[in-house]
Design an enzyme around this catalytic site. Structure first.
Site, PDB file in Angstrom:
ATOM      1  N   HIS A 406       0.812  -1.216   0.000  1.00  0.00           N
ATOM      2  CA  HIS A 406       0.000   0.000   0.000  1.00  0.00           C
ATOM      3  C   HIS A 406       0.849   1.272   0.000  1.00  0.00           C
ATOM      4  O   HIS A 406       0.324   2.366  -0.212  1.00  0.00           O
ATOM      5  CB  HIS A 406      -0.937   0.001   1.215  1.00  0.00           C
ATOM      6  CG  HIS A 406      -2.285   0.588   0.934  1.00  0.00           C
ATOM      7  ND1 HIS A 406      -2.546   1.376  -0.172  1.00  0.00           N
ATOM      8  CD2 HIS A 406      -3.458   0.521   1.608  1.00  0.00           C
ATOM      9  CE1 HIS A 406      -3.807   1.765  -0.158  1.00  0.00           C
ATOM     10  NE2 HIS A 406      -4.389   1.251   0.917  1.00  0.00           N
ATOM     11  N   ARG A 407       2.162   1.152   0.227  1.00  0.00           N
ATOM     12  CA  ARG A 407       3.035   2.314   0.105  1.00  0.00           C
ATOM     13  C   ARG A 407       3.200   2.712  -1.356  1.00  0.00           C
ATOM     14  O   ARG A 407       3.428   3.881  -1.665  1.00  0.00           O
ATOM     15  CB  ARG A 407       4.419   2.014   0.691  1.00  0.00           C
ATOM     16  CG  ARG A 407       4.427   1.632   2.165  1.00  0.00           C
ATOM     17  CD  ARG A 407       5.803   1.157   2.585  1.00  0.00           C
ATOM     18  NE  ARG A 407       6.237  -0.004   1.802  1.00  0.00           N
ATOM     19  CZ  ARG A 407       7.420  -0.596   1.936  1.00  0.00           C
ATOM     20  NH1 ARG A 407       8.286  -0.133   2.837  1.00  0.00           N
ATOM     21  NH2 ARG A 407       7.748  -1.636   1.193  1.00  0.00           N
TER      22      ARG A 407
END
Length: 433
Positions: A406-407
C-alpha cells in the site's frame, strides 16, 4: 607464492554461504575452469570453479562449514612443487632494557594547569566510489531501520564493502559509547528494555531436530521483514473459469503433436503479465525515495522444492505465447527442484504468482516478495452457484487474491488490476491475440 582462493559472491545479494562439499583435496593439481567445491547459497547449491592453475596446497575451510562470509580465504593454490605456505613466525620477545646503575631521582614537576580537552576527531569514513558508500543492499536496509550512518563504518567485505556483520559491530560500539559518562549532559531518555535472549527450546515430546538450511533461514528472515515492514492490502475477486477451461482444452488438442500440454497456471501467468501492462501503476517497486515503474512484466512463479520455496522468473511474459510460457516454466521448475538455477533466473521479477489450487485451497493471502509490490494468490476452481443475468446456474469458479504494497499501490489501482484480470480470464481469447 601461494594464491588465496576466497569465498565467492555467487549472487548480487550473497553475503555468506555454506561450503557444502570440496571436490578436490590437498595435493591435487587444478587448471582454470576446474570445479573446486559446491557452495550452498540461500536459494541453490552452486559449483565454484577456479580461474587459477597450480596445486591445492592448503584447504583453509572444511566442507560443511556454515556462515562463511564472502571474501574469506577458503584455500591456497601454489605452483607445481610448491609447499604449503608456512604459518607466520611468532614475533621474537623484545630484549629487556639494561638496568641503570644509579637512577637519579626525578625532579618534582609543577602541577599542570587544567585546560579543556580537545574534541575527539571523527573516525575516517570507509572508502567509497565517488560519494557513494560501498555497502550490500541488505546492510543498507538494516542500517536505515536501525538509524546507523553507513559513512561512519569500516567495511569488512570484499573491497571494503560494508556487510551485515559490520552493523552488529556498530551497534555494539554505539552501546559502549553511551555507557561513558558525559560531562554536563542532559539526563538520557529511558530506552525500552532490550529483548531477552531466546531460551533454548526443550520438550518431553518425542522428536528429532533438523538443522536449518540457508534457504530456510533466508525464507524466515525475508517473510518476517515483509510482514513487518510492508503494509499489505488484500483484494479478492471470484472468477468464472469455464471459458478459460474450454480454450485450454482446444489449445491442448492443437498442441498435442508438439507434445505441449498447457496448464491453467500457464494461462494465468500470461493473464497477470497482460493485466500489469494494462495497469502499469501496479507493475512497480517501492524504495524510500523513489518509485520504480517497470516497462515489462517479469513474472516470478512460486515453486515448492525440497527444503523451501523458490520463484523462477518468466521474463517479458506478456510478449510470449502461452505455449512458450509453458515450456519455460516446465524447464525452470525442473532445474529449480535439482538446485541448478542460476541467480538471474530467480532474482528480480516485477510481480509474483502463487497457485495452491492443486491442493484444494479455496482462497489465501500471499506474502509480498520484496522488492516487488504485488503477488497474486490463486485458489482452486470448483463448481459453485453462479448468477448469470437473472438466472441461477452452476459454474466453475475460482477465487484469486491480490496482495499489494500500500506504500506503492493505491487501493483503486489494485482494484483496477483485479478487474482487468477477471475480464481477461472470463474472456480469454485476448490472451492469444
Amino acid at each position: 607464492m601461494a594464491i588465496e582462493l576466497k569465498m565467492p559472491a555467487l549472487s548480487p545479494t550473497m553475503e555468506e554461504g555454506t561450503l557444502a562439499k570440496w571436490l578436490v583435496k590437498e595435493g591435487d593439481t587444478v587448471s582454470s575452469g576446474d570445479i573446486l567445491a559446491e557452495i550452498e547459497t540461500d536459494k541453490a547449491t552452486m559449483e565454484f570453479e577456479t580461474v587459477d592453475e597450480g596445486v591445492v596446497s592448503k584447504i583453509l575451510v572444511p566442507e560443511g562449514t556454515d556462515g562463511v562470509t564472502v571474501g574469506t580465504p577458503i584455500a591456497l593454490i601454489g605452483g607445481e612443487g610448491e609447499e604449503a605456505a608456512p604459518a607466520p613466525a611468532k614475533p621474537a620477545e623484545p630484549a629487556p632494557a639494561p638496568k641503570a646503575e644509579a637512577a637519579a631521582p626525578a625532579p618534582t614537576a609543577p602541577a599542570p594547569v587544567e585546560t579543556p580537552a580537545a574534541p575527539a576527531q571523527p573516525a575516517a569514513p570507509p572508502k567509497a566510489d565517488g560519494d557513494r558508500v560501498k555497502a550490500s543492499p541488505l546492510a543498507r536496509k538494516l542500517a536505515q531501520a536501525q538509524g546507523i550512518d553507513l559513512s561512519t563504518l569500516q567495511g569488512s567485505g570484499p573491497g571494503g564493502r560494508i556487510v551485515r556483520a559490520d552493523l552488529g559491530k556498530a551497534a555494539g560500539g554505539a552501546a559502549a559509547t553511551q555507557q561513558q559518562p558525559q560531562a554536563a549532559a542532559p539526563a538520557p531518555v529511558a530506552a525500552p528494555a532490550a529483548a531477552a535472549p531466546a531460551q533454548p527450546f526443550s520438550t518431553d515430546i518425542p522428536h528429532e531436530t533438523v538443522k536449518l538450511s540457508n534457504m530456510r533461514k533466508t525464507i524466515a528472515r525475508r517473510l518476517s521483514e515483509a510482514k513487518r515492514e510492508i503494509p499489505h492490502i488484500y483484494l479478492t475477486v471470484d472468477v468464472r473459469l469455464d471459458a478459460l477451461l474450454k480454450l485450454r482444452s482446444e489449445l491442448n488438442a492443437g498442441l498435442a503433436g508438439r507434445k505441449i500440454k498447457l496448464s491453467v497456471n500457464d494461462l494465468l501467468i500470461k493473464a497477470l503479465a497482460v493485466a500489469l501492462e494494462a495497469v502499469p501503476e501496479c507493475n512497480v517497486s517501492f524504495t524510500p525515495d523513489q518509485l520504480i515503474m517497470y516497462k515489462r512484466s517479469d513474472i516470478s512463479v512460486a515453486v515448492s522444492i525440497p527444503g523451501g520455496l523458490i520463484t523462477p522468473i518468466v521474463t517479458d511474459a506478456a510478449a510470449k505465447s502461452v505455449s512458450k510460457i509453458s515450456q519455460e516454466i516446465t524447464e525452470l521448475a525442473g532445474r529449480a527442484k535439482e538446485g541448478k538455477l542460476q541467480p538471474h533466473e530467480y532474482q528480480g521479477g516485477t510481480a509474483s504468482l502463487s497457485n495452491m489450487g492443486m491442493f484444494g485451497i479455496k482462497q489465501f493471502d500471499a506474502v509480498i516478495n520484496p522488492p516487488q509490490a504485488m503477488i497474486l494468490a490463486v485458489g482452486a476452481g470448483e463448481k459453485r452457484p453462479w448468477v448469470d443475468g437473472d438466472e441461477l446456474t452452476v459454474a466453475t469458479v475460482m477465487s484469486i487474491t491480490g496482495s499489494f504494497d500500500h506504500r506503492a499501490i493505491d487501493g483503486a489501482d489494485g482494484a483496477r488490476l483485479m478487474k482487468t484480470l477477471k475480464e481477461l480470464i472470463e474472456s480469454p481469447l485476448g490472451l492469444i491475440a
